[in-house]
Design an enzyme around this catalytic site. Structure first.
Site, short mmCIF file in Angstrom:
data_model
loop_
_atom_site.label_atom_id
_atom_site.label_comp_id
_atom_site.label_asym_id
_atom_site.label_seq_id
_atom_site.Cartn_x
_atom_site.Cartn_y
_atom_site.Cartn_z
N TYR A 1 0.33 8.80 -21.46
CA TYR A 1 0.86 7.49 -21.13
C TYR A 1 1.56 6.79 -22.28
O TYR A 1 1.12 6.83 -23.42
CB TYR A 1 -0.24 6.61 -20.53
CG TYR A 1 -0.58 7.13 -19.17
CD1 TYR A 1 0.16 6.75 -18.06
CD2 TYR A 1 -1.56 8.10 -19.01
CE1 TYR A 1 -0.10 7.29 -16.82
CE2 TYR A 1 -1.82 8.64 -17.77
CZ TYR A 1 -1.08 8.25 -16.68
OH TYR A 1 -1.33 8.80 -15.45
N PRO B 1 -8.08 0.05 -7.40
CA PRO B 1 -9.14 -0.67 -6.67
C PRO B 1 -8.60 -1.86 -5.88
O PRO B 1 -9.22 -2.29 -4.91
CB PRO B 1 -10.09 -1.12 -7.78
CG PRO B 1 -9.20 -1.26 -8.98
CD PRO B 1 -8.22 -0.14 -8.85
N ALA C 1 -5.54 -1.69 -4.56
CA ALA C 1 -4.41 -1.13 -3.81
C ALA C 1 -3.10 -1.70 -4.35
O ALA C 1 -2.28 -2.24 -3.61
CB ALA C 1 -4.55 -1.39 -2.31
N GLY D 1 -2.53 -4.34 -6.02
CA GLY D 1 -2.38 -5.79 -5.90
C GLY D 1 -2.52 -6.32 -4.49
O GLY D 1 -2.69 -7.52 -4.29
N LEU E 1 -4.93 -6.18 -2.38
CA LEU E 1 -6.24 -6.75 -2.06
C LEU E 1 -6.61 -7.93 -2.96
O LEU E 1 -7.76 -8.36 -2.97
CB LEU E 1 -7.31 -5.65 -2.16
CG LEU E 1 -7.16 -4.51 -1.16
CD1 LEU E 1 -8.29 -3.50 -1.31
CD2 LEU E 1 -7.12 -5.05 0.27
N THR E 2 -5.65 -8.46 -3.69
CA THR E 2 -5.90 -9.69 -4.45
C THR E 2 -5.35 -10.91 -3.72
O THR E 2 -5.58 -12.03 -4.14
CB THR E 2 -5.24 -9.63 -5.84
OG1 THR E 2 -3.82 -9.60 -5.70
CG2 THR E 2 -5.69 -8.38 -6.61
N GLY E 3 -4.58 -10.67 -2.66
CA GLY E 3 -3.91 -11.77 -1.98
C GLY E 3 -2.63 -12.17 -2.67
O GLY E 3 -2.00 -13.17 -2.31
N LYS E 4 -2.20 -11.39 -3.66
CA LYS E 4 -1.01 -11.74 -4.43
C LYS E 4 0.26 -11.69 -3.57
O LYS E 4 1.17 -12.48 -3.77
CB LYS E 4 -0.86 -10.77 -5.61
CG LYS E 4 0.34 -11.07 -6.50
CD LYS E 4 0.39 -10.09 -7.64
CE LYS E 4 1.60 -10.37 -8.54
NZ LYS E 4 1.46 -11.62 -9.30
#
Length: 449
Positions: A123, A295, A297, A299, A301-304
């Site tokens: 990376y 975890p 997905a 972003g 599943l953060t509601g972003k």
């Protein structure tokens, strides 16, 4: 050079793009104890139940705008206070210095008494890294950040650092694994790597069309065993192995007297139906700890990217759309994420992930946590360690807010039912997939079977 220790577990590398977006969605932030006590075991290591991915700790993001594209190879000789010897390293360096954001993140992690960071030799942010040259850029950055903190604090605690070996057509021997491990060890400035993982199955076969497709997975396992017995590493792990391959690896290493500590896979509430749940179940049976990348997905599943509130105004919906458009993601990633977030009426039903986010918001309010913290806590409750990314202290602290509490069995049941009712499963966006890797000449895939 051996860095003065810091009680931080750093996982660098692993997969292309760990979840970067932490809880800034719509639930109230929570406060937490300054010391991390919610711990799990990964082999011989004791680490927080939430890790920290460093895939976004690119040197491009840690240089000034003037020097943003300048990179070069340097040879540096340093004196190690712990070993009292001079050590010389050849590694990719960059002009400029780590950003205050990353320095503050490391400082906060140290103040809490421990962290779990993930990195990998492969990376870095520069084109030469993408072309297979100058590997180890992020490992060097991690070492610099940890050493700077150690110099300031003068701590005597030991950092926990995990990194990864990348299979490639040029690596076909046990010695190639040992040599790669020794280079990572030097770049990280440690006497022994805490967790050394294989990044993926041996799938990179540019001459496959000519029949040259022999795999060297077992050779790599023997390489891990050799590193373990030489004391170059304390624990070994793999990544993106399904139930069959992880079982074979576990058995193979056991014959060499080496325990398999971990298997890193994509896993989230909406990423459980392409072999992920079966892999998690098998790893739990074997005593192999699953480390979960993506975890959030990416972003979702953060509601972003999507409002979870039925009463959200049109202005807020537009703001969420602009948040995705203005993100650092590629055009292809944004297109896929928009489809997951809002639905396309074809593969993804209209509304996308919104129904699930509504349920997550309701549960978050009950526990006085954020939606993102619910996403992480779900993974903890399933027996895995989520590895969300963080580039700032605020993101790191928010991720750690998933510790010291647990969802109820009824809440887990409700979340899984709502996720299953969405009618789709998340497998990545753009060239960042949970079952494939872009390797220059195209996409090479693996399956968790």
């Amino acid at each position: 050079m051996t860095a003065n220790p810091i009680a931080v577990l750093i996982l660098v590398g692993s997969q292309l793009g760990f979840g970067l977006f932490t809880a800034n969605a719509f639930a109230p932030a929570t406060t937490r104890s300054p010391e991390i006590l919610d711990l799990s075991s990964v082999g011989s290591l004791s680490v927080p139940h939430v890790g920290c991915g460093t895939i976004a700790w690119s040197t491009e993001g840690t240089m000034s705008s003037i020097n943003r594209t300048v990179a070069f190879i340097v040879c540096e000789t340093r004196f190690s206070r712990s070993t009292k010897h001079l050590h010389t390293y050849n590694f990719l360096s960059v002009t400029g210095r780590p950003t205050p954001d990353l320095e503050e993140l490391i400082s906060v992690a140290h103040s809490q008494g421990g962290s779990f960071f993930d990195t990998g030799e492969r990376y870095g942010s520069h084109m030469k890294t993408a072309l297979g040259m100058g590997w180890g850029e992020t490992e060097c950055l991690v070492e610099k950040l940890l050493q700077n903190e150690a110099d300031i604090i003068g701590t005597t605690s030991k950092p926990i650092v995990a990194t990864k070996f990348t299979p490639s057509p040029a690596r076909t021997t046990v010695q190639s694994v040992v040599e790669a491990c020794e280079k990572s060890k030097e770049r990280l400035g440690v006497e022994s790597i805490d967790l050394y993982q294989i990044q993926m199955p041996d799938i990179v076969k540019p001459m496959r069309f000519l029949g040259f497709d022999k795999t060297f997975d077992e050779v790599y396992w023997d390489g891990l065993a050799e590193c373990y017995h030489r004391g170059l590493v304390k624990n070994v792990g793999v990544s993106n192995y399904g139930p069959t391959l992880v079982s074979e690896c576990h058995k193979h290493l056991a014959k060499r007297g080496v325990p398999l500590a971990s298997n890193q896979i994509a896993f989230s509430l909406i990423g459980r139906h392409n072999g992920e749940q079966e892999t998690l179940d098998r790893c739990n049976e074997l005593g192999v700890k699953v480390l979960a990348y993506y975890p959030f997905a990416m972003g979702l599943l953060t509601g972003k990217y999507t409002s979870a509130s039925t009463g959200t105004s049109a202005d807020n919906m537009v703001a969420n759309s602009l948040s995705l458009s203005a993100s650092r993601r590629s055009v292809f990633e944004r297109q896929d994420l928009e489809r997951y977030a809002n639905g396309d009426g074809k593969l993804i039903p209209k509304g996308g992930v919104t129904p699930l986010l509504r349920t997550m918001e309701k549960i978050a309010n009950i526990h006085d946590v954020t939606v993102a913290q619910v996403a992480l806590n779900y993974i903890i409750c399933k027996g895995a360690i989520p590895i969300p990314g963080a580039r700032t202290a605020a993101q790191y602290v928010d991720n750690m807010g998933a510790l010291d509490w647990r969802l109820t069995e009824q809440e887990i049941f409700e979340l899984e039912n709502e996720a299953d009712d969405l009618g789709f499963s998340f497998d990545g966006a753009g060239f960042k997939r949970s079952n494939a890797k872009f390797v220059g000449y195209g996409m090479e895939k693996w399956s968790l079977d």
